[in-house]
Motif scaffolding. Structure first.
Motif, mmCIF file in Angstrom:
data_model
loop_
_atom_site.group_PDB
_atom_site.id
_atom_site.type_symbol
_atom_site.label_atom_id
_atom_site.label_comp_id
_atom_site.label_asym_id
_atom_site.label_seq_id
_atom_site.Cartn_x
_atom_site.Cartn_y
_atom_site.Cartn_z
ATOM 1 N N VAL A 256 0.837 -1.202 0.000
ATOM 2 C CA VAL A 256 0.000 0.000 0.000
ATOM 3 C C VAL A 256 0.870 1.249 0.000
ATOM 4 C CG1 VAL A 256 -1.574 1.367 1.421
ATOM 5 C CG2 VAL A 256 -2.013 -1.066 1.051
ATOM 6 N N VAL B 262 -11.633 -7.130 -7.237
ATOM 7 C CA VAL B 262 -11.453 -6.521 -5.914
ATOM 8 C C VAL B 262 -12.768 -5.908 -5.437
ATOM 9 C CG1 VAL B 262 -10.258 -4.708 -4.632
ATOM 10 C CG2 VAL B 262 -8.990 -6.129 -6.241
ATOM 11 N N ALA C 277 -9.897 1.118 0.187
ATOM 12 C CA ALA C 277 -9.779 0.190 -0.941
ATOM 13 C C ALA C 277 -10.861 0.451 -1.985
ATOM 14 C CB ALA C 277 -9.874 -1.249 -0.448
ATOM 15 N N GLU C 278 -12.050 0.794 -1.519
ATOM 16 C CA GLU C 278 -13.188 0.953 -2.429
ATOM 17 C C GLU C 278 -12.961 2.059 -3.465
ATOM 18 O OE1 GLU C 278 -17.894 0.171 -1.813
ATOM 19 O OE2 GLU C 278 -16.882 1.418 -0.326
ATOM 20 N N ILE D 220 -14.710 -6.685 -1.935
ATOM 21 C CA ILE D 220 -15.152 -5.649 -0.999
ATOM 22 C C ILE D 220 -16.647 -5.794 -0.721
ATOM 23 C CG2 ILE D 220 -15.498 -3.165 -0.729
ATOM 24 C CD1 ILE D 220 -12.907 -2.789 -2.375
ATOM 25 N N GLU E 155 -2.886 -1.284 -4.998
ATOM 26 C CA GLU E 155 -3.254 -0.699 -3.703
ATOM 27 C C GLU E 155 -4.605 -1.233 -3.234
ATOM 28 O OE1 GLU E 155 -4.466 3.526 -1.580
ATOM 29 O OE2 GLU E 155 -4.186 3.433 -3.751
ATOM 30 N N ALA E 156 -5.585 -1.270 -4.128
ATOM 31 C CA ALA E 156 -6.922 -1.733 -3.757
ATOM 32 C C ALA E 156 -6.891 -3.182 -3.287
ATOM 33 C CB ALA E 156 -7.875 -1.577 -4.946
ATOM 34 N N TRP E 157 -6.153 -4.033 -4.013
ATOM 35 C CA TRP E 157 -6.060 -5.453 -3.637
ATOM 36 C C TRP E 157 -5.457 -5.583 -2.237
ATOM 37 C CZ3 TRP E 157 -4.032 -9.982 -2.148
ATOM 38 C CH2 TRP E 157 -4.572 -11.164 -2.667
ATOM 39 N N SER E 158 -4.365 -4.865 -1.999
ATOM 40 C CA SER E 158 -3.665 -4.980 -0.723
ATOM 41 C C SER E 158 -4.485 -4.398 0.423
ATOM 42 C CB SER E 158 -2.304 -4.283 -0.812
ATOM 43 O OG SER E 158 -1.483 -4.907 -1.770
ATOM 44 N N ARG E 159 -5.110 -3.254 0.196
ATOM 45 C CA ARG E 159 -5.927 -2.656 1.263
ATOM 46 C C ARG E 159 -7.098 -3.563 1.635
ATOM 47 N NH1 ARG E 159 -4.786 2.409 2.919
ATOM 48 N NH2 ARG E 159 -3.739 3.875 1.511
ATOM 49 N N THR E 160 -7.669 -4.220 0.651
ATOM 50 C CA THR E 160 -8.793 -5.115 0.942
ATOM 51 C C THR E 160 -8.356 -6.273 1.827
ATOM 52 O OG1 THR E 160 -9.797 -4.549 -1.182
ATOM 53 C CG2 THR E 160 -10.615 -6.514 -0.090
ATOM 54 N N ALA F 234 -10.232 0.973 -5.997
ATOM 55 C CA ALA F 234 -10.699 -0.020 -6.969
ATOM 56 C C ALA F 234 -11.597 0.623 -8.023
ATOM 57 C CB ALA F 234 -11.448 -1.139 -6.250
#
Length: 660
Positions: free
Chosen positions: A332, A397, A371-372, A401, A358-363, A375
């Motif tokens: 991230v 992703v 993350a939302e 979520i 970033e979105a994948w990792s934050r999720t 993505a």
């Protein structure tokens, strides 16, 4: 190699002939044009490349006074093309009219023809192929040849340079058109390697061109020929394929063997990322060490010693490498830093990739609030920049979520979109994330067998959803679904295959959780405790607390279960995962605690319980509260089942977390 010598002689011979056409391309075209004495000369401009017949109008403008001499159909075609009369234009008739007007004019030069509009290119190509004996010579100069079927004077290196520029600009059709002109030529090792590799450079080579084994062979050949730079570029593209597709262990090992033979700097971001893609298991700890060294190169200079925003390309590579080895917090940080640089320079294609990572990792960290939007932006930019696999990954992703939030309808919709993209080219990370999202949705709905079937696919090498790196980070979902659906033995075998010492935060946390869920009664409590004592993310800790609390409650240890269940419920609510919070609350109610208080104790009972928890005897409690010791005993007899305890020693944990 520039155009000179032999090419100069060929051009002079054509200029003195009775008619014909030639294309000049490459770095020497300006010098060659200076040897000509054209009767007509025009220069195309980028601003007119989308205006129909703009370039043709430039070429024929000095000759429009002679339109009246043309046959009526041909004259009408040009008049319509140039807006001199109403009607439609036939490219064939316009071409015949241009032939009539250019006949006997000598040398006609069209420069910067890479900016030709499509309609003019069609007509001039038609004319060029029919000029023999016409008394006119058409010379078309451009970065690359632009007219099909017309001889071109340019070197293989010039064509390859132009193809590289087209590849960098994201124009695959143009790359293919340029490379077609190399067919039949004798090429050097480097030229052959470049011509083979360039068509695979789009969408990380998924479903395109040469396979990994062939590309590795080309990379080895160009390195042996002295071009290490091109060899590394080809190696990198092969490594990327190891993320999107599965080349098999033999190819992976061959890539690493060649990389070792080059004596590359293991701290180089390209090498770190390549290693993470190709050998995320065997070299995972080394990659994590490299990432931490990048963040703190002085071994203690502090977390701010590396400023990745100054080099967004490097930051993106490190963020991608971190995802592969389960260092999601680092992923991230690097990815977010890369985005700042890409936004500043307008590199939307690379920005899309950084956002998706970033979105994948934050999720996976449970940070759905951030993350939302990442993505959603990745999905929008992937559509704009025509990156279908990144679009699929962003949609997958979004499905994950939605599943975590308990919005199962939205999860199914996003998953269906991502699956269509992933199946079209076998993009494994997309399909793996789709199955993870479906498993989470099934767990939320209590469909544990369906959840296990979905996430089990990520671990099956024969399944298109199998992904070597990502399968290690879905262990919590796999084991939870397995334990609840009667597949614990199968899950235990999969966990055993991944077990071992690791510095991967995600894998280490997943293994601790899996061991605790799969353990027998004699070992489970100590394993749950070890999982809670280990450094981990807030999201993962909440999952462990929910599982541990449920395990304690089912063993009639409700007083010990409640603190864990309450903490889990509060954490899940903070993360915005209402479905998970609801599960924790249901377990909490089953343990005897209501949402608003401690069991169903009255204030009088609560006071007695607290005094007993503090170690006072029944007689001492009675003296304080002006009750007989027998009355205190009666109250405690009622309090114990309300709190789910069987002994005074359990009162303390049962009352933990409640203000006095």
């Amino acid at each position: 190699m520039s155009l000179a010598g032999r090419e100069r002689e060929q051009l002079a011979a054509l200029a003195g002939s009775t008619g014909g056409a030639v294309q000049l391309a490459g770095v020497g075209r300006t010098a060659l044009l200076s040897t000509l004495l054209p009767a007509l000369s025009v220069v195309c401009v980028a601003a007119e490349q989308h205006m129909p017949y703009a370039a043709l109008h430039q070429v024929l403008l000095p000759l429009l006074g002679e339109l009246s001499a043309l046959p009526a159909p041909r004259r009408a075609a040009l008049e319509a093309a140039f807006g001199l009369a109403d009607g439609t234009t036939s490219p064939r008739l316009a071409g015949l009219a241009a032939l009539d007007l250019l006949a006997g004019r000598g040398v006609v030069v069209v420069e910067d023809a890479q900016w030709l509009d499509r309609e003019s290119r069609e007509v001039l190509g038609f004319v060029a192929r029919r000029l023999a004996g016409s008394g006119a010579v058409l010379v078309v100069a451009a970065d690359v040849p632009v007219l099909d079927g017309v001889p071109a004077l340019c070197s293989a290196d010039d064509l390859l340079d132009a193809a590289e520029r087209a590849a960098a600009a994201g124009r695959p059709a143009e790359v293919e058109r340029i490379l077609d002109r190399l067919r039949g030529r004798e090429l050097t090792v480097r030229q052959r390697a470049l011509a083979t590799w360039l068509p695979t450079s789009f969408d990380d080579g998924v479903g395109q061109g040469a396979g990994p084994a062939e590309l590795i062979g080309l990379a080895e050949a160009v390195v042996a020929d002295g071009d290490t730079g091109l060899g590394l570029r080809i190696f990198w593209s092969v490594a990327m394929r190891c993320f999107w597709t599965e080349p098999g262990p033999a190819v992976r090992e061959r890539i690493m063997a060649v990389a070792r033979s080059l004596a590359l700097d293991p701290r180089d971001p390209h090498v770190l990322a390549m290693t993470a893609y190709v050998a995320p298991i065997e070299q995972g700890d080394a990659v994590i060490a490299g990432l931490r060294a990048a963040l703190d190169p002085d071994g203690g200079a502090g977390a701010d010693s590396f400023v990745p925003g100054d080099d967004p390309a490097t930051a993106r590579l490190l963020g991608s490498a971190a995802l592969q080895v389960g260092a999601f917090a680092e992923s991230v940080r690097f990815s977010a830093a890369a985005q700042r640089g890409f936004r500043a320079t307008g590199q939307l294609g690379l920005l899309t990739r950084a956002l998706a990572v970033e979105a994948w990792s934050r999720t996976r960290l449970g940070d759905l609030a951030n993350a939302e939007p990442a993505a959603a932006e990745a999905l929008r930019l992937a559509e704009q920049t025509r990156q279908p696999y990144m679009r699929g990954l962003a949609a997958a992703v979004q499905a994950e979520i939605a599943a975590l939030r308990g919005d199962h309808a939205a999860a199914a919709e996003h998953a269906a979109l991502a699956e269509r993209v992933g199946l079209a080219a076998g993009a494994r990370p997309v399909l793996a994330t789709v199955q993870l999202a479906r498993a989470l949705a099934a767990l939320g709905e209590g469909r544990h067998a369906d959840a296990f079937a979905a996430v089990r696919r990520v671990h099956d090498p024969a399944d298109p959803a199998y992904q070597l790196a990502l399968r290690r980070y879905v262990l919590p979902e796999l084991v939870e679904a397995a334990v609840r659906s009667g597949h614990a033995d199968e899950a235990a075998k999969l966990v055993e295959g991944l077990d071992g010492a690791t510095t991967s935060p995600a894998l280490a946390g997943g293994l601790r959780y899996a061991r605790a869920l799969l353990a027998g009664d004699e070992d489970a409590e100590s394993l749950f405790t070890a999982a809670l004592d280990a450094e981990t993310t807030g999201w993962h800790r909440a999952r462990v607390q929910l599982a541990f609390g449920a395990w304690l409650r089912r063993r009639r240890r409700a007083a010990h279960a409640r603190p864990h269940l309450k903490a889990a419920a509060e954490a899940f609510e903070a993360f915005g995962t209402a479905a998970w919070a609801q599960r924790a609350r249901e377990e909490l109610r089953a343990s005897g605690e209501t949402r608003g208080g401690t069991g169903e104790l009255t204030e009088h009972e609560l006071t007695i319980a607290r005094l007993a928890a503090d170690g006072l005897t029944n007689r001492e409690i009675g003296e304080r509260m002006h009750l007989s010791h027998r009355t205190v005993s009666t109250h405690l007899h009622r309090i114990f089942p309300k709190l789910g305890v069987t002994a005074r020693a359990e009162l303390g944990p049962a009352l933990a977390g409640h203000p006095r």
